[in-house]
Design a protein around this motif. Structure first.
Motif, mmCIF file in Angstrom:
data_model
loop_
_atom_site.group_PDB
_atom_site.id
_atom_site.type_symbol
_atom_site.label_atom_id
_atom_site.label_comp_id
_atom_site.label_asym_id
_atom_site.label_seq_id
_atom_site.Cartn_x
_atom_site.Cartn_y
_atom_site.Cartn_z
ATOM 1 N N UNK A 114 -6.017 14.784 2.676
ATOM 2 C CA UNK A 114 -4.944 15.639 2.157
ATOM 3 C C UNK A 114 -3.558 15.078 2.463
ATOM 4 N N UNK A 115 -3.463 14.238 3.484
ATOM 5 C CA UNK A 115 -2.188 13.602 3.814
ATOM 6 C C UNK A 115 -2.388 12.087 3.748
ATOM 7 N N UNK A 116 -1.512 11.427 2.984
ATOM 8 C CA UNK A 116 -1.655 9.993 2.739
ATOM 9 C C UNK A 116 -0.301 9.320 2.951
ATOM 10 N N UNK A 117 -0.307 8.220 3.699
ATOM 11 C CA UNK A 117 0.910 7.428 3.925
ATOM 12 C C UNK A 117 0.847 6.171 3.070
ATOM 13 N N UNK A 118 1.882 5.965 2.261
ATOM 14 C CA UNK A 118 1.971 4.800 1.378
ATOM 15 C C UNK A 118 3.066 3.852 1.848
ATOM 16 N N UNK A 119 2.838 2.546 1.725
ATOM 17 C CA UNK A 119 3.936 1.581 1.876
ATOM 18 C C UNK A 119 4.573 1.361 0.494
ATOM 19 N N UNK A 120 5.582 0.535 0.446
ATOM 20 C CA UNK A 120 6.186 0.123 -0.828
ATOM 21 C C UNK A 120 5.381 -1.074 -1.334
ATOM 22 N N UNK A 121 4.325 -0.799 -2.063
ATOM 23 C CA UNK A 121 3.369 -1.819 -2.509
ATOM 24 C C UNK A 121 4.052 -2.875 -3.384
ATOM 25 N N UNK A 122 3.724 -4.114 -3.116
ATOM 26 C CA UNK A 122 4.165 -5.305 -3.870
ATOM 27 C C UNK A 122 5.625 -5.706 -3.650
ATOM 28 N N UNK A 123 6.338 -5.039 -2.747
ATOM 29 C CA UNK A 123 7.766 -5.351 -2.588
ATOM 30 C C UNK A 123 8.050 -6.434 -1.550
ATOM 31 N N UNK A 124 7.042 -6.869 -0.848
ATOM 32 C CA UNK A 124 7.232 -7.920 0.157
ATOM 33 C C UNK A 124 7.044 -9.288 -0.467
ATOM 34 N N UNK A 125 6.019 -9.979 -0.024
ATOM 35 C CA UNK A 125 5.757 -11.340 -0.488
ATOM 36 C C UNK A 125 5.470 -11.404 -1.999
#
Length: 183
Positions: A114-125
Motif C-alpha cells: 500500500x505504500x511504495x517509494x519510487x526513485x527518479x527512474x532513468x535520470x542518473x546514468x
C-alpha cells in the motif's frame, strides 16, 4: 486515489511496504539507486535476483518491466525492480519510462503493498532530463488505477526534489512535499 508525496532523502531508508529499484537489466546490482539498494539490502536481494535470472528472467529484465524480490535488510517488505530506458534524443522512449511506473504499481498491487517509494527512474546514468522524467512519473502514477495509497517519490538531491515539486499535478499544491528530514 493514490496520495503522491515527495521526500528529499535516501530511498534505502524509507519505511514503506515496497521500494522501487531503478535496476539494470541484469538484476545483479550496479551503480546509483541499484547499487545502494543492493548494498543496504544485503546479500538476500542479490540471491533472490540470481534466482530470477536462473528462471523466467534468464536474459534479464526488459526495460519497462517490473518484478519483486525480498527487501533483505531494508526497512521495507519488498523491492520492486524495474529497468528504465536510456534517454534518446532520436527516439521517443517516454512510453517505456511510463511503463516502469505502471508495472511497478501493478506488482505492488499483486503483493498487497500500500505504500511504495519510487526513485527518479532513468535520470542518473541513463541521462533522462529531470523535468521530463518528473512529468512522466507523476502523471503516470496519478492516473494509474491502483490499490497503493501512498506513492512516495524519494529524491536524492535538492535539484531533483525542486523539479518534482514543480511538476506535481496541479502545481506545487497538487500533492504533499516534505522537504524536511527523511521519513
Amino acid at each position: 486515489m493514490t496520495n503522491i508525496t515527495l521526500v528529499r532523502g535516501d530511498i534505502t531508508e524509507q519505511e514503506v511496504d515496497a521500494v522501487v529499484n531503478a535496476a539494470n537489466s541484469s538484476l545483479l546490482g550496479g551503480g546509483g539507486v541499484d547499487g545502494a539498494v543492493h548494498r543496504r539490502g544485503g546479500p538476500e536481494i542479490l540471491a533472490a535476483c540470481r534466482e530470477l535470472r536462473a528462471g523466467h528472467y534468464g536474459r534479464g529484465l526488459a526495460a519497462g518491466a517490473a518484478v519483486a524480490t525480498t527487501a533483505g535488510r531494508l526497512p521495507a517488505r519488498w523491492v520492486i525492480h524495474t529497468v528504465g530506458p536510456v534517454f534518446s534524443a532520436e527516439e521517443d522512449r517516454s512510453a517505456t519510462l511510463a511503463s516502469c511506473y505502471r508495472e511497478s504499481l501493478r506488482v505492488a498491487d499483486e503483493l498487497g503493498a500500500r505504500t511504495v517509494a519510487f526513485p527518479a527512474i532513468s535520470t542518473g546514468i541513463y541521462r533522462w532530463p529531470m523535468a521530463d522524467a518528473a512529468d512522466i512519473a507523476l502523471r503516470t502514477v496519478a492516473t494509474t488505477p491502483t490499490e497503493v495509497t501512498e506513492a512516495r517519490f524519494v529524491l536524492f538531491d535538492e535539484k531533483a526534489y525542486d523539479t518534482f515539486r514543480a511538476a506535481l499535478p496541479g502545481g506545487p499544491a497538487g500533492g504533499t512535499a516534505d522537504g524536511g528530514p527523511e521519513r
